[in-house]
Scaffold this motif. Structure first.
Motif, mmCIF file in Angstrom:
data_model
loop_
_atom_site.group_PDB
_atom_site.id
_atom_site.type_symbol
_atom_site.label_atom_id
_atom_site.label_comp_id
_atom_site.label_asym_id
_atom_site.label_seq_id
_atom_site.Cartn_x
_atom_site.Cartn_y
_atom_site.Cartn_z
ATOM 1 N N VAL A 34 0.804 -1.219 0.000
ATOM 2 C CA VAL A 34 0.000 0.000 0.000
ATOM 3 C C VAL A 34 0.840 1.272 0.000
ATOM 4 O O VAL A 34 0.426 2.304 -0.548
ATOM 5 C CB VAL A 34 -0.968 -0.008 1.209
ATOM 6 N N GLU A 35 2.055 1.225 0.575
ATOM 7 C CA GLU A 35 2.858 2.446 0.689
ATOM 8 C C GLU A 35 3.382 2.961 -0.645
ATOM 9 O O GLU A 35 3.852 4.109 -0.722
ATOM 10 C CB GLU A 35 4.027 2.249 1.667
ATOM 11 N N VAL A 36 3.339 2.149 -1.699
ATOM 12 C CA VAL A 36 3.819 2.629 -3.007
ATOM 13 C C VAL A 36 2.661 2.945 -3.957
ATOM 14 O O VAL A 36 2.889 3.371 -5.090
ATOM 15 C CB VAL A 36 4.768 1.590 -3.670
ATOM 16 N N GLN A 37 1.443 2.763 -3.502
ATOM 17 C CA GLN A 37 0.286 2.975 -4.379
ATOM 18 C C GLN A 37 0.183 4.422 -4.846
ATOM 19 O O GLN A 37 -0.109 4.690 -6.029
ATOM 20 C CB GLN A 37 -1.000 2.567 -3.678
ATOM 21 N N ASN A 38 0.434 5.366 -3.946
ATOM 22 C CA ASN A 38 0.327 6.783 -4.314
ATOM 23 C C ASN A 38 1.357 7.171 -5.374
ATOM 24 O O ASN A 38 1.095 8.016 -6.233
ATOM 25 C CB ASN A 38 0.494 7.666 -3.081
ATOM 26 N N LYS A 39 2.539 6.561 -5.318
ATOM 27 C CA LYS A 39 3.558 6.825 -6.342
ATOM 28 C C LYS A 39 3.091 6.331 -7.710
ATOM 29 O O LYS A 39 3.322 6.985 -8.729
ATOM 30 C CB LYS A 39 4.876 6.153 -5.966
#
Length: 371
Positions: A34-39
């Motif tokens: 989930v922590e790379v989804q915004n990228k």
């Protein structure tokens, strides 16, 4: 550089396929990490914007600078060799002004553009010994620099794209059959040689992946671990899958049995959490994108447009085939991402840049028929 286009001539069908597939990828990446989804969302927005802007530029304008494109590509790859950042034993990343990107992804697009114009310029004498030698010699530096990172899988994909672009550009069938007559036996001999103990043709880890593919039972706890778990995860999804972001203990993803599932093994997440239906949706969208690019290539106004659209079709088609084949155990494990689905801003933005040129090829060919 700019031309007047009619909005009804725009290829909204291709954009729909691209956006639909990318959104599926974003949801799958969010479930995987989930922590790379915004990228990835940022990469999608950037890529979509650049694609739309490029689609209104006459691609012939950019192709005038084909030698600049080639030189810039070589410079980026050389910078990776000398200034690149090493990640997990491979030096593939370059950081300039706080922006970190992977030049080998841009290489695919830049070589398509370069060879599109080169073939257009030398089309009448394309099969002369001089031009054929030049075409091959110009490919060697970027191929070597990518392979030396080391990145054999991307090297193979680039070589396959090059073959398609050269073929649609008008390569003689005599040369094709002659090359195949030499290449196929050579490939078989090389494959046998790389399996021998103490071989120095490829790296040890690359040989290990081939052996793990041939003898998965012997390597199921080591080299074949990821690939074996990937196939098990895809099968466990059954028809509708276990659902995105599920917390099932039985989930291969939740059990961390696959490292970095958001990149090379994203199809594992799709298969497990969206099931057979989700997996087929991804495959069908990739197929439709490839087909639409080929359709644009068929109607292009010139050979350069045909090469651009065919090159992008080859990129999406071959890279998808390799990634899906790895996830399902058809070929040895490689480090190739799934186009528009796997996490990676450089890959995503590069693909959208390429599709921007395809959209313009489509607008140009419609303009030709209207005139």
């Amino acid at each position: 550089m700019f031309r007047n286009y009619r909005i009804r001539d725009y290829d909204f069908k291709l954009i729909f396929f691209l956006v639909g597939l990318t959104v599926l990828g974003i949801f799958s990446i969010g479930s995987a990490k989930v922590e790379v989804q915004n990228k990835q969302i940022l990469g999608f927005v950037m890529g979509l914007f650049i694609m739309i802007v490029l689609s209104f530029f006459d691609y012939s304008f950019f192709l005038r600078f084909y030698w600049v494109i080639y030189a810039l590509n070589i410079v980026f790859l050389l910078m990776v060799s000398f200034l690149g950042k090493e990640v997990k034993g491979a030096t593939r990343w370059l950081e300039i002004g706080g922006i970190r990107f992977q030049p080998s992804e841009l290489t695919k697009i830049m070589l398509i553009l370069f060879y599109a114009q080169f073939i257009l310029k030398h089309h009448e004498k394309l099969n002369s010994l001089k031009n054929m030698a030049a075409i091959i010699l110009l490919l060697i530096p970027p191929l070597y620099l990518v392979y030396d990172q080391p990145d054999m899988s991307t090297t193979i994909v680039i070589a396959l794209i090059f073959c398609v672009v050269w073929y649609v550009g008008g390569l003689s069938y005599k040369f094709i059959f002659g090359t195949l007559a030499i290449a196929i036996p050579t490939a078989i001999v090389l494959f046998i040689m790389v399996l021998q103990p103490g071989q120095t043709i490829i790296n040890d880890y690359q040989q290990g992946r081939i052996l793990a593919w041939l003898y998965p039972e012997q390597y199921k706890q080591t080299t074949a671990y990821q690939q074996t778990n990937a196939m098990m995860a895809i099968g466990s999804g059954q028809l509708w899958g276990k659902g995105l972001n599920n917390n099932m203990i039985s989930s291969v993803k939740n059990g961390n049995f696959i490292s970095e599932p958001q990149t090379d093994f994203i199809f594992t997440v799709v298969g497990e959490e969206l099931g057979f239906v989700g997996g087929c949706t991804v495959i069908v969208l990739l197929f439709l994108i490839t087909l639409e690019c080929l359709n644009v290539a068929r109607k292009a106004k010139d050979i350069a447009g045909t090469c651009i659209a065919s090159g992008m079709a080859a990129l999406v088609g071959f890279q998808s085939f390799v990634n899906l084949s790895v996830a399902t155990g058809l070929i040895p494990n490689t480090g190739v991402t799934l186009p528009f689905v796997s996490y990676g801003m450089t890959s995503l933005v590069s693909l959208y840049i390429g599709m921007g040129f395809v959209l313009n090829v489509r607008l140009q060919c419609v303009r030709k028929y209207n005139n």
